[in-house]
Write an enzyme that holds these catalytic residues in place. Structure first.
Site, PDB file in Angstrom:
ATOM      1  N   TRP A  58      -5.732  -7.199  12.322  1.00 26.34           N
ATOM      2  CA  TRP A  58      -4.342  -7.438  11.915  1.00 26.34           C
ATOM      3  C   TRP A  58      -3.497  -7.572  13.184  1.00 26.34           C
ATOM      4  CZ3 TRP A  58      -0.542  -3.006  10.706  1.00 26.34           C
ATOM      5  CH2 TRP A  58       0.688  -3.518  10.262  1.00 26.34           C
ATOM      6  N   LYS A  70       0.730  -2.982  -1.088  1.00 33.27           N
ATOM      7  CA  LYS A  70       0.093  -4.053  -1.858  1.00 33.27           C
ATOM      8  C   LYS A  70      -0.404  -3.565  -3.205  1.00 33.27           C
ATOM      9  CE  LYS A  70      -0.674  -4.656   2.101  1.00 33.27           C
ATOM     10  NZ  LYS A  70       0.031  -4.442   3.376  1.00 33.27           N
ATOM     11  N   ASP A 117      -8.037   2.138   8.481  1.00 30.60           N
ATOM     12  CA  ASP A 117      -6.776   1.581   7.990  1.00 30.60           C
ATOM     13  C   ASP A 117      -7.085   1.031   6.597  1.00 30.60           C
ATOM     14  OD1 ASP A 117      -4.426   0.334   7.441  1.00 30.60           O
ATOM     15  OD2 ASP A 117      -4.431  -1.007   9.180  1.00 30.60           O
TER      16      ASP A 117
HETATM   17  N1  PLA Z   1      -2.709  -2.539   7.919  1.00 34.42           N
HETATM   18  C1  PLA Z   1      -3.135  -3.772   7.638  1.00 34.42           C
HETATM   19  C2  PLA Z   1      -4.558  -4.116   7.919  1.00 34.42           C
HETATM   20  C3  PLA Z   1      -2.252  -4.713   7.098  1.00 34.42           C
HETATM   21  O1  PLA Z   1      -2.695  -5.939   6.827  1.00 34.42           O
HETATM   22  C4  PLA Z   1      -0.921  -4.358   6.865  1.00 34.42           C
HETATM   23  C5  PLA Z   1       0.068  -5.353   6.313  1.00 34.42           C
HETATM   24  C6  PLA Z   1      -0.537  -3.043   7.154  1.00 34.42           C
HETATM   25  C7  PLA Z   1      -1.459  -2.152   7.686  1.00 34.42           C
HETATM   26  C8  PLA Z   1       0.842  -2.530   6.954  1.00 34.42           C
HETATM   27  O2  PLA Z   1       1.472  -2.763   5.800  1.00 34.42           O
HETATM   28  P1  PLA Z   1       2.660  -1.830   5.326  1.00 34.42           P
HETATM   29  O3  PLA Z   1       3.332  -1.320   6.536  1.00 34.42           O
HETATM   30  O4  PLA Z   1       3.513  -2.668   4.474  1.00 34.42           O
HETATM   31  O5  PLA Z   1       2.010  -0.746   4.556  1.00 34.42           O
HETATM   32  N2  PLA Z   1      -0.150  -6.705   6.634  1.00 34.42           N
HETATM   33  C9  PLA Z   1       0.682  -7.771   6.031  1.00 34.42           C
HETATM   34  C10 PLA Z   1       2.157  -7.613   6.325  1.00 34.42           C
HETATM   35  C11 PLA Z   1       0.521  -7.765   4.536  1.00 34.42           C
HETATM   36  C12 PLA Z   1       2.537  -7.419   7.761  1.00 34.42           C
HETATM   37  O6  PLA Z   1       2.035  -8.098   8.660  1.00 34.42           O
HETATM   38  O7  PLA Z   1       3.400  -6.560   7.987  1.00 34.42           O
HETATM   39  C13 PLA Z   1       0.141  -9.099   6.573  1.00 34.42           C
HETATM   40  O8  PLA Z   1       0.637 -10.152   6.139  1.00 34.42           O
HETATM   41  O9  PLA Z   1      -0.781  -9.077   7.400  1.00 34.42           O
END
Ligand code: PLA
Length: 520
Positions: free
Chosen positions: A252, A369, A333
């Site tokens: 991520w 989510k 995570d």
């Molecule tokens: N960890 C992972 C692997 C994630 O993909 C995301 C969110 C989070 C943590 C954190 O989300 P939260 O803080 O809302 O609980 N990833 C998203 C959104 C959905 C983002 O980038 O913030 C994404 O589009 O990758």
């Protein structure tokens, strides 16, 4: 070039109040959509603009200039057609000052801008930062006037109409809460204790959470999954001797800044094999074997972001044994519990297995989510400790870290989760809705793949259906992603990640057309 269109843009920027003979000082607030490769995306001033006796003036040109953020320019024009902006460029200009007598409309507009510039000059040394790799996609999408546009950037679930989805179980819990007329006091620094218990039970199952040793967990409510990762990183940086955090490659996009900003050293391990669009398990094991003892290994519990590729149960078992042998610390995570299989228990296989195997693991949970509580920022961070005393010490330090950062977390979202997880009917409803979301995404995966195959695409698209969770790691190149946005108004992250949760029965055919066109 600087004709009618230029005049039109000029009017857009200055509100149509130009008057011949006026001189303006312009402060360029920001420029985006500009790249070395794409010089079309410039802002042109076609006028005599001379340098003025001002330290911030940095460009001279008779004809046109490429402007950069933070520049101050003097513009004096004889005609209204002064400024042209290439398509796709977004340039914000602020802080105009008239150097000659302006018209009364212009005077009013300039007065406002002058005030803005005076304020702004205090922060003029702050450089303009780039948009976020994921959230910036939504910014670009919002600027696009095409009614057919699709946002497949951020991982946010949409219903089949493409609308944000609020779960009925969440609405029902909210109605109960409204009736209860709860107080809105501050939560404790570590958040709602009942929520932390519920979160741990959801992660580890009632069986695990009833087992001896479960009271040795230190846990806190966090600002969603992001906050959980960050607080975990903060604790590691402050109290752990080897805060080297190994991330899968890729991971991520926010993981690296989260752990770096927390003060950890970020390293990578092999994960994805682009040639098979699958897991490079051999490479992963080889890298883990080489890690120094006590290193922290970040693992996506399920629905790996961005690849959608997860280890099998047997591979998780092997990883757990290897990491025990090598004295490594797993940091899970879990942001998508339920989104892989539709069943939250099935998706929690890895953390449950690692807990049984006795790891001193860390777990970051997000409820964005699976409960659709994105903006309520509901998350949990926990550490498996050896004793109650150790857990108390870890919790005490997490509180000391949180208090000067945000004092205490928000109250509404955790109340919603508590209502759902403590009431059987609501919980069953939530589980069904979770399954429904996962199934809709699976359906879209199948439609997109068959749509591409039906169009005679020469490429292989098996991975669209074999990958898990919200995302499809399509293999599209940054150039193809660029064409999708400029030619089709389809927006994804540059790495080719498609948020399948944003695809609908209506848009999937258009998406197949678009992907087929750019991959021919
Ligand atoms: N960890 C992972 C692997 C994630 O993909 C995301 C969110 C989070 C943590 C954190 O989300 P939260 O803080 O809302 O609980 N990833 C998203 C959104 C959905 C983002 O980038 O913030 C994404 O589009 O990758």
């Amino acid at each position: 070039m600087l004709s009618a269109r230029a005049a039109c843009l000029f009017h857009a920027v200055f509100g149509g109040c130009w008057r011949t003979g006026v001189q303006l000082e312009l402060y360029v607030l920001s420029v985006s959509g500009v790249s070395e490769k794409n010089p079309r995306h410039d802002l042109y001033f076609a006028t005599q603009h001379e340098p003025v006796a001002h330290e911030q003036v940095s460009r001279r040109s008779r004809q046109c200039v490429r402007v950069t953020a933070g520049e101050l320019l003097l513009i004096s024009g004889e005609e209204p057609s002064l400024i042209a902006m290439a398509p796709g460029a977004m340039t914000r200009i602020a802080g105009m000052r008239a150097l000659t007598a302006p018209s009364s409309t212009l005077a009013r507009s300039l007065q406002r801008s002058c005030a803005a510039r005076r304020e702004m000059s205090r922060w003029s040394k702050v450089p303009l930062g780039p948009e976020d790799a994921i959230l910036g996609v939504t910014v670009a999408y919002n600027h696009d006037p095409n009614p057919k546009k699709i946002n497949l950037g951020v991982g946010a679930y949409r219903d089949d109409e493409g609308k944000p989805f609020v779960l009925e179980s969440v609405r029902m819990a909210e109605r109960i809460l409204l009736e209860a007329e709860n107080a809105m006091e501050y939560l404790p620094v570590a958040g709602d204790k009942t929520f932390v218990k519920n979160a741990l039970k959801l992660a580890f199952g009632s069986e695990c959470s009833a087992a001896p040793g479960f009271e040795n967990f230190a846990g806190m409510q966090t600002l969603s999954g992001t906050g959980a990762c960050r607080m975990g990183g903060e604790l590691l940086a402050r109290f752990y001797d080897a805060p080297d955090v190994y991330l899968p490659t890729p991971s991520w996009a926010n993981h690296t800044p989260i752990f770096k900003d927390a003060g950890c050293t970020v390293k990578g391990y092999t994960y994805y094999d682009a040639s098979t669009c699958g897991l490079d398990f051999k490479g992963m094991v080889a890298d883990i074997e080489k890690m120094p003892p006590s290193s922290v290994v970040l693992l996506h519990a399920c629905a790996h972001n961005p690849t959608g590729v997860d280890p099998s149960k047997a591979q998780w078992d092997q990883l757990s044994a290897l990491m025990r042998e090598k004295h490594l610390v797993p940091f899970f995570d879990m942001a998508y519990q339920g989104f892989t299989s539709g069943d939250a228990d099935v998706d929690a296989y890895a953390p449950r297995k690692f807990l049984k195997d006795g790891h001193h693991m860390i777990l970051a949970q997000s409820f964005s989510k699976n409960f659709g509580l994105y903006g309520h920022r509901v998350g949990c961070l926990s550490f498996a400790c050896d004793s109650v005393a150790e857990a108390q010490a870890v919790e005490s330090q997490l509180k000391i870290l949180a208090r000067p950062m945000y004092s205490n977390p928000p109250i509404h979202g955790v109340r919603v989760v508590n209502e759902i997880l403590q009431e059987k009917t609501l919980e069953s409803k939530w589980r069904l809705e979770m399954q429904g979301m996962a199934e809709r995404i699976t359906g879209m995966r199948m439609k997109l793949r068959s749509g591409l195959e039906a169009r005679g695409s020469a490429k292989i698209w098996d991975h669209i259906t074999s990958q898990n969770g919200m995302f499809c790691y399509s293999g599209l190149t940054p150039e193809q992603v660029g064409r999708l946005s400029t030619e089709w108004s389809v927006y994804l992250t540059k790495n080719g990640r498609i948020s399948m949760a944003g695809v609908t029965s209506r848009s999937v055919e258009y998406l197949a057309d678009a992907i087929h066109a750019v991959t021919k």
